[in-house]
Design a protein around this motif. Structure first.
Motif, mmCIF file in Angstrom:
data_model
loop_
_atom_site.group_PDB
_atom_site.id
_atom_site.type_symbol
_atom_site.label_atom_id
_atom_site.label_comp_id
_atom_site.label_asym_id
_atom_site.label_seq_id
_atom_site.Cartn_x
_atom_site.Cartn_y
_atom_site.Cartn_z
ATOM 1 N N CYS A 66 14.900 9.371 7.408
ATOM 2 C CA CYS A 66 15.301 8.574 6.252
ATOM 3 C C CYS A 66 16.776 8.811 5.941
ATOM 4 O O CYS A 66 17.532 7.869 5.681
ATOM 5 N N ALA A 67 17.201 10.068 5.980
ATOM 6 C CA ALA A 67 18.608 10.397 5.723
ATOM 7 C C ALA A 67 19.515 9.731 6.751
ATOM 8 O O ALA A 67 20.576 9.187 6.413
ATOM 9 N N LEU A 68 19.102 9.731 8.022
ATOM 10 C CA LEU A 68 19.916 9.118 9.072
ATOM 11 C C LEU A 68 20.053 7.612 8.874
ATOM 12 O O LEU A 68 21.124 7.044 9.084
ATOM 13 N N ALA A 102 9.232 0.014 11.251
ATOM 14 C CA ALA A 102 8.891 0.663 12.516
ATOM 15 C C ALA A 102 8.615 2.154 12.336
ATOM 16 O O ALA A 102 7.882 2.754 13.128
ATOM 17 N N LEU A 103 9.165 2.746 11.278
ATOM 18 C CA LEU A 103 8.982 4.176 11.025
ATOM 19 C C LEU A 103 7.787 4.463 10.118
ATOM 20 O O LEU A 103 7.536 5.626 9.801
ATOM 21 N N GLY A 104 7.063 3.435 9.679
ATOM 22 C CA GLY A 104 5.827 3.667 8.927
ATOM 23 C C GLY A 104 5.826 3.055 7.542
ATOM 24 O O GLY A 104 6.870 2.715 6.979
ATOM 25 N N THR A 105 4.634 2.914 6.970
ATOM 26 C CA THR A 105 4.467 2.312 5.652
ATOM 27 C C THR A 105 5.177 3.112 4.569
ATOM 28 O O THR A 105 5.768 2.550 3.644
ATOM 29 N N GLU A 106 5.119 4.457 4.662
ATOM 30 C CA GLU A 106 5.791 5.285 3.660
ATOM 31 C C GLU A 106 7.295 5.035 3.661
ATOM 32 O O GLU A 106 7.931 4.948 2.610
#
Length: 439
Positions: A409-411, A254-258
């Motif tokens: 990402c850290a969260l 949901a946050l993207g392909t990367e």
């Protein structure tokens, strides 16, 4: 038996670790080779491997329950009954594996789509899934055979087979993907062949030992059903844990392909080092189970304390190494600078949390060895539910207000390491302190 509990643990944990790294080694090899094909192929591998490893991981009770049963029978001097339980588990693994392979092959596309796959990454995920599921019966056969070998404290056999399987997978991966150009499907075919090779070799060895101990080799349907029923709470515990892992993939998608591609890198690396911690837990599981079978409670307590201390120490060592490699390691698995940056963030957070995980997995192994499956099922479900709520908050509430992918990402990894794993650590520690698990 060796006088020092730490020596006893080492004699089982070292070869067990070598065997355990086979599965994540397959994923790491696949990730490194498929990563050369581009970002979409790597994201597709993340989807496909999540589906297969989730489905197969739900059946880890075939290994853990078998280890627990065989170890307790071994401790009480009833080796024939222990070997019979192991044989029943082998047949159960083949039945479940065949059914699971058919279901995953038929549902590969809707499952990849449900995880967030779209466009080229969806096609790549479906291609990999349909190739690798052909080896699912072999994977589950390896689980059951490993459980029998660990319960008998014959971990060296599983180590030799695992090394041979990893070597075969590597050779076939290079040949199918890079030489013959089969793409991500070639990686799946390589894994399926290697898994069947390992499963059949261990199956033959286990049946030979069972025959020597007087166990029946033919399927006993009533005993097979009973074996499955006994492992049901452990299956539910694993289901709750896997639900949390699948939720992580869905949040990353949901946050993207990367983000999804970086998740694959961190998860593959985490899965590899986790087996150092799990090897300590499994060694403790077999040793404590045998002492409980012999009703030697004082020895079981000493081994429990030694196992948890060893798990904590191993967590500090691998955590420091994991964090130290956070900058360099992602470059081996991804070409995109953004994917590398996000993977580095995830590895740093996870490296800090690995000591806690080492202690938690050690306690988990002890409780499995004691057959305390119901408690593990309930507490793992509670931890997973809390974690899913945290992920929903990150994706739906925090992400629209925080555009920095590195912070998000850290969260995600903080939630993974300190909610999903942290709640389980608290629950396992409280249970060990009560002593009720020894009943």
């Amino acid at each position: 038996m060796a006088s020092s509990p730490y020596k006893q643990l080492a004699l089982l944990a070292i070869p067990t670790f070598g065997q355990l790294v086979a599965e994540p080694a397959f994923v790491l090899i696949d990730t490194a080779i498929v990563g050369q094909l581009g970002q979409s192929a790597l994201a597709g591998l993340a989807l496909g491997s999540t589906i297969v490893l989730t489905a197969v991981g739900l059946c880890v009770f075939l290994a853990y329950a078998t280890t627990s049963q065989v170890a307790r029978h071994l401790g009480s001097g009833r080796m024939r009954e222990g070997m019979q339980a192991g044989v029943d588990s082998l047949w159960l693994s083949l039945l479940i594996g065949a059914a699971l392979a058919l279901a995953l092959f038929a549902c590969a596309e809707p499952l990849c789509r449900a995880l967030g796959g779209r466009g080229d990454e969806l096609a790549q995920g479906v291609s990999y899934t349909r190739a690798v599921v052909l080896g699912v019966p072999g994977m589950l056969l390896v689980y059951a055979a490993n459980g029998l070998c660990r319960g008998m404290q014959k971990a060296t056999v599983t180590l030799v087979v695992a090394v041979a399987g990893a070597a075969l997978n590597t050779v076939l991966d290079v040949l199918f993907v890079l030489v013959w150009g089969w793409g991500v499907a070639g990686s799946g075919f390589a894994t399926f062949i290697a898994q069947w090779f390992m499963g059949l070799v261990l199956f033959a060895a286990c049946l030979r030992w069972a025959r020597r101990k007087g166990a029946r080799l033919r399927p006993r349907w009533g005993s097979i059903a009973s074996s499955g029923k006994e492992g049901l709470p452990l299956f539910l515990r694993t289901l709750a844990l896997r639900a949390g892992l699948v939720a992580t993939v869905m949040a990353a998608a949901a946050l993207g392909t990367e983000m999804l591609a970086s998740y694959q890198v961190v998860n593959a690396a985490w899965g590899f080092v986790l087996n150092i911690l799990d090897s300590v837990a499994i060694a403790g599981q077999a040793l404590v189970g045998a002492r409980l079978g012999a009703r030697d409670l004082s020895a079981a307590r000493r081994l429990t304390q030694a196992t948890m201390r060893a798990g904590l120490a191993a967590g500090f060592v691998v955590g420091a190494a994991f964090a130290a490699l956070a900058v360099a390691a992602p470059q081996l698995f991804a070409e995109s600078a953004e994917v590398q940056r996000l993977a580095s963030v995830g590895m740093l957070v996870t490296g800090v949390a690995l000591p806690l995980q080492g202690w938690m997995w050690a306690a988990d192994g002890i409780l499995i060895g004691a057959g305390d499956f119901r408690y593990l099922a309930w507490t793992c479900a509670a931890a997973s539910a809390a974690y899913v709520v945290a992920l929903v908050a990150v994706v739906c509430v925090i992400a629209p207000r925080l555009p920095d992918l590195a912070a998000l990402c850290a969260l995600v990894w903080v939630a993974f390491d300190f909610i999903l794993m942290g709640v389980r650590a608290i629950a396992n520690g409280l249970r060990i302190r009560t002593g009720r698990w020894m009943a």
